[in-house]
Scaffold this motif. Sequence first.
Motif, mmCIF file in Angstrom:
data_model
loop_
_atom_site.group_PDB
_atom_site.id
_atom_site.type_symbol
_atom_site.label_atom_id
_atom_site.label_comp_id
_atom_site.label_asym_id
_atom_site.label_seq_id
_atom_site.Cartn_x
_atom_site.Cartn_y
_atom_site.Cartn_z
ATOM 1 N N TYR A 36 0.709 -1.116 0.093
ATOM 2 C CA TYR A 36 -0.042 0.058 -0.039
ATOM 3 C C TYR A 36 0.956 1.263 0.077
ATOM 4 O O TYR A 36 1.910 1.224 0.625
ATOM 5 C CB TYR A 36 -0.962 0.045 1.214
ATOM 6 C CG TYR A 36 -2.029 -1.004 1.210
ATOM 7 C CD1 TYR A 36 -1.760 -2.251 1.651
ATOM 8 C CD2 TYR A 36 -3.394 -0.636 0.619
ATOM 9 C CE1 TYR A 36 -2.822 -3.238 1.377
ATOM 10 C CE2 TYR A 36 -4.373 -1.573 0.831
ATOM 11 C CZ TYR A 36 -4.094 -2.869 0.914
ATOM 12 O OH TYR A 36 -5.051 -3.903 0.985
ATOM 13 N N GLN A 38 0.824 5.250 0.926
ATOM 14 C CA GLN A 38 -0.049 6.396 1.616
ATOM 15 C C GLN A 38 0.564 7.738 1.176
ATOM 16 O O GLN A 38 1.609 7.815 1.916
ATOM 17 C CB GLN A 38 -0.231 6.066 3.075
ATOM 18 C CG GLN A 38 -1.354 7.140 3.711
ATOM 19 C CD GLN A 38 -1.423 6.584 5.175
ATOM 20 O OE1 GLN A 38 -0.621 6.159 5.778
ATOM 21 N NE2 GLN A 38 -2.319 7.336 5.816
ATOM 22 N N LYS A 42 -3.655 11.223 2.951
ATOM 23 C CA LYS A 42 -4.659 10.400 2.244
ATOM 24 C C LYS A 42 -4.658 9.076 2.554
ATOM 25 O O LYS A 42 -4.058 8.740 3.729
ATOM 26 C CB LYS A 42 -4.152 10.429 0.881
ATOM 27 C CG LYS A 42 -4.335 11.839 0.034
ATOM 28 C CD LYS A 42 -3.907 11.744 -1.682
ATOM 29 C CE LYS A 42 -3.948 13.112 -2.358
ATOM 30 N NZ LYS A 42 -3.663 13.053 -3.537
ATOM 31 N N ARG A 43 -5.615 8.201 2.161
ATOM 32 C CA ARG A 43 -5.781 7.003 2.753
ATOM 33 C C ARG A 43 -4.870 5.995 2.035
ATOM 34 O O ARG A 43 -4.405 6.090 1.088
ATOM 35 C CB ARG A 43 -7.295 6.465 2.413
ATOM 36 C CG ARG A 43 -7.346 6.106 0.945
ATOM 37 C CD ARG A 43 -9.155 5.887 0.527
ATOM 38 N NE ARG A 43 -9.729 7.134 0.712
ATOM 39 C CZ ARG A 43 -10.862 7.268 0.731
ATOM 40 N NH1 ARG A 43 -11.808 6.092 0.957
ATOM 41 N NH2 ARG A 43 -11.861 8.489 0.883
ATOM 42 N N PRO A 44 -4.470 4.911 2.726
ATOM 43 C CA PRO A 44 -3.487 3.785 2.117
ATOM 44 C C PRO A 44 -4.180 3.151 0.993
ATOM 45 O O PRO A 44 -5.525 3.143 0.900
ATOM 46 C CB PRO A 44 -3.327 3.003 3.123
ATOM 47 C CG PRO A 44 -3.582 3.469 4.522
ATOM 48 C CD PRO A 44 -4.956 4.523 4.135
ATOM 49 N N LEU A 46 -4.049 0.609 -2.512
ATOM 50 C CA LEU A 46 -2.780 -0.751 -2.901
ATOM 51 C C LEU A 46 -2.295 -0.186 -4.360
ATOM 52 O O LEU A 46 -2.944 0.370 -4.886
ATOM 53 C CB LEU A 46 -3.906 -1.772 -3.138
ATOM 54 C CG LEU A 46 -3.478 -3.163 -3.804
ATOM 55 C CD1 LEU A 46 -2.842 -3.819 -2.568
ATOM 56 C CD2 LEU A 46 -4.511 -4.025 -4.355
#
Lengths: 113, 113
Positions: A36, A38, A42-44, A46
């Motif tokens: 992942y 990040q 922000k969000r992790p 894939l």
Amino acid sequence: GENVEQHPSTLSVQEGDSAVIKCTYSDSASNYFPWYKQELGKRPQLIIDIRSNVGEKKDQRIAVTLNKTAKHFSLHITETQPEDSAVYFCAASTTGGSYIPTFGRGTSLIVHP
Amino acid sequence: EAGVTQFPSHSVIEKGQTVTLRCDPISGHDNLYWYRRVMGKEIKFLLHFVKESKQDESGMPNNRFLAERTGGTYSTLKVQPAELEDSGVYFCASSLWTDTEAFFGQGTRLTVV
């Protein structure tokens, strides 16, 4: 339970260089290994994953290798760009049961222009 | 398709107060995970729901943390009473299976003062 170790914690490279992040895991039953990214605030998300029946997988500038015998897997980024700067997390998980993705500590990659 | 949503995005509370975090997973994802990231450290597992059942709550730090997923849809994570060391970013993630991509929410940044 699963234990995932990730190194290095910080990686600083010049634009255009390659970057390698390594992870080891403890549970031989683990068979799914996602990575992942990040970005700050922000969000992790894939970026690439690999399963235990595959030794290597590539997606443009990103590749992941897996050595099941040694229980380690690595992320390779070639021709790094400033927008590759982020925290990268490896994870290991297995099918079914109560197994969950176990994450490494993360690697902060800094790509200098 | 809507992604994983979490709210609030930020919460600042005083030590001893109660806070409830909410996570709405992607529709149809039976697996829901709560993770926490304290500054500079790994994304640490808290617990895992399969539908409405707690499949694994081994990562919950203590009994001040209570998670629920009534009806197998959204989940809440309540911290009561909050302590200073509870500060961090709480992520929720959902996936179809444990060996498929886990989609993360934006996280809730909790600050206990």
